[in-house]
Scaffold this active site. Structure first.
Site, mmCIF file in Angstrom:
data_model
loop_
_atom_site.group_PDB
_atom_site.id
_atom_site.type_symbol
_atom_site.label_atom_id
_atom_site.label_comp_id
_atom_site.label_asym_id
_atom_site.label_seq_id
_atom_site.Cartn_x
_atom_site.Cartn_y
_atom_site.Cartn_z
ATOM 1 N N GLU A 17 8.920 -46.544 -63.382
ATOM 2 C CA GLU A 17 7.802 -46.044 -64.177
ATOM 3 C C GLU A 17 7.022 -47.179 -64.845
ATOM 4 O OE1 GLU A 17 8.542 -42.195 -66.287
ATOM 5 O OE2 GLU A 17 10.636 -42.698 -65.873
ATOM 6 N N SER A 193 8.312 -39.230 -64.611
ATOM 7 C CA SER A 193 7.039 -39.400 -63.912
ATOM 8 C C SER A 193 7.072 -38.875 -62.487
ATOM 9 C CB SER A 193 6.592 -40.872 -63.912
ATOM 10 O OG SER A 193 6.306 -41.302 -65.216
ATOM 11 N N ASP A 306 9.069 -29.878 -71.701
ATOM 12 C CA ASP A 306 8.444 -29.288 -70.522
ATOM 13 C C ASP A 306 9.097 -27.962 -70.155
ATOM 14 O OD1 ASP A 306 7.075 -31.652 -70.550
ATOM 15 O OD2 ASP A 306 8.046 -32.491 -68.775
ATOM 16 N N GLU A 318 12.788 -29.933 -69.161
ATOM 17 C CA GLU A 318 13.353 -31.191 -69.638
ATOM 18 C C GLU A 318 12.664 -31.606 -70.927
ATOM 19 O OE1 GLU A 318 11.408 -34.783 -67.374
ATOM 20 O OE2 GLU A 318 11.935 -33.260 -65.898
ATOM 21 N N ASN A 320 11.161 -35.180 -72.897
ATOM 22 C CA ASN A 320 10.768 -36.571 -72.697
ATOM 23 C C ASN A 320 10.615 -37.226 -74.059
ATOM 24 O OD1 ASN A 320 9.837 -36.892 -69.595
ATOM 25 N ND2 ASN A 320 9.390 -34.837 -70.335
ATOM 26 N N GLY A 324 4.184 -39.764 -71.773
ATOM 27 C CA GLY A 324 3.044 -40.590 -71.430
ATOM 28 C C GLY A 324 1.925 -40.517 -72.454
#
Length: 372
Positions: A17, A193, A306, A318, A320, A324
């Site tokens: 990533e 990602s 998510d 999941e 994160n 991002g």
């Protein structure tokens, strides 16, 4: 806003990533500098070496590949991770480190542990929460254990795959058969990602999908495919689990069969909506699940949670812990419903890092402190 100390943004990193992190990190640095902070960017290359980019560096229209040769960007270095962190720890005033690294090393607790040991303030979750959030297999087991809804899955470990491929494939075929759909989402357990993810349409595609996942990790997940599911995301900001800011959900409209790497990062290929059209009750349910997942891992600072939604069913996908911050990322966009701009989200993340660091229990002991 409180007066911010110098900020060191870490970007790049030795993971698949790497390129996404460069986009996130340079955007964060530019936003913080625009807000009046003193910002230094440290690029970590694919070999794990640390470089200091020139003051005021901006990515502008550079491709991520331009960062393959930091010296060509007039970066100072390289240093080993230990030497670079020693330099940061000896700086006066002490900086706060904004970790804009995605994937292994940056998001899994590794760099967090190094910064913790050096006594430096850093953004986002601590070592344990970072590790739990990065490992999809462990995370799914954890949240299912507290009653949160997740799509069914199977885990495959590389040694077993190498020792008995036929048995693994037979088990996955039986698993998929039990779901009523031969399709499986196969992915590395500890990566993001959408790198290394394959939608295997039937059993003939399982071997190649697993081989691709094992290029990136020693544990692969094979998840039941939820046909027609929508991709929704919730932003979480805060340290105090009793007073978290939750925004969204927003929605991803993937330009490919599923939200793969190209669909995520090719401009114009996918679309996002900062406010998903869902019933009010479903929205409340998703915000509660996001809060519960964040609390379950001990999240701090910020995270993106998510979801997959099919008809009236909500599935936690999941979490994160370093989402991002690219131009098409939903995490920094969703807080606009609470009046937060991109720059304000970045500065708030730094403020939360300082708040948490101020409450850390001192690890410096004297002989008199020992239970002798």
């Amino acid at each position: 806003m409180t007066t911010l100390p110098p900020i060191v943004v870490l970007l790049g990193g030795p993971s698949a990533e790497h390129d996404v992190s460069i986009v996130s990190g340079t955007a964060i640095a530019e936003a913080l500098a625009g807000a009046g902070a003193t910002v230094v960017q440290h690029l970590i290359d694919l070999d794990g070496r640390w470089w200091r980019l020139p003051d005021g560096h901006r990515r502008e229209d550079r491709a991520a590949s331009a960062y393959d040769d930091p010296a060509a960007l007039d970066a100072e270095g390289p240093w080993s991770a230990g030497a670079a962190i020693d330099r940061l720890a000896s700086a006066d005033p002490s900086p706060v480190v904004f970790i804009a690294l995605h994937g292994p090393f940056g998001e899994d607790g590794t760099v967090q542990a190094m910064l913790e040991a050096a006594g430096l303030a850093y953004t986002g979750s601590g070592v344990t929460a970072s590790a739990l959030g990065m490992d999809k297999a462990v995370f799914k087991r954890l949240v299912r254990g507290i009653g949160l809804p997740v799509a069914d899955w199977r885990e495959v470990r590389l040694p077993r795959w190498l020792a008995d491929r036929a048995a693994v494939l037979a088990e996955l075929e039986a698993f998929a058969g039990g779901t009523g759909d031969a399709r499986l989402m196969v992915k590395p357990s500890s990566l993001g990602s959408s790198v290394g993810i394959t939608l295997a349409h039937d059993s003939s595609e399982y071997p190649a999908a697993l081989d691709e996942a094992f290029r990136h990790d020693s544990v692969a997940l094979a998840e039941a495919y939820l046909a027609g599911a929508r991709d929704l995301e919730v932003s979480v900001i805060g340290n105090d689990h009793a007073h978290l800011e939750l925004y969204g959900p927003g929605e991803i409209l993937a330009g490919h069969e599923f939200y793969d790497y190209a669909a995520k990062y090719t401009p114009g290929l996918s679309e996002t909506a900062s406010r998903a059209e869902i019933p009010t009750v479903m929205r409340a349910t998703m915000l509660k699940i996001a809060r519960d997942a964040y609390r379950a891992i001990g999240g701090e600072g910020f995270a993106r949670v998510d979801f997959l939604v099919r008809d009236d069913d909500v599935f936690l996908s999941e979490i994160n812990t370093i989402p991002g911050f690219t131009p098409i990322s939903l995490f920094p966009t969703l807080p606009a419903e609470g009046g937060r701009t991109f720059a304000n989200v970045c500065t708030r993340v730094v403020e939360l890092a300082l708040e948490r660091h101020a409450t850390r229990v001192s690890r410096r002991l004297r002989p008199a402190d020992l239970p002798r």
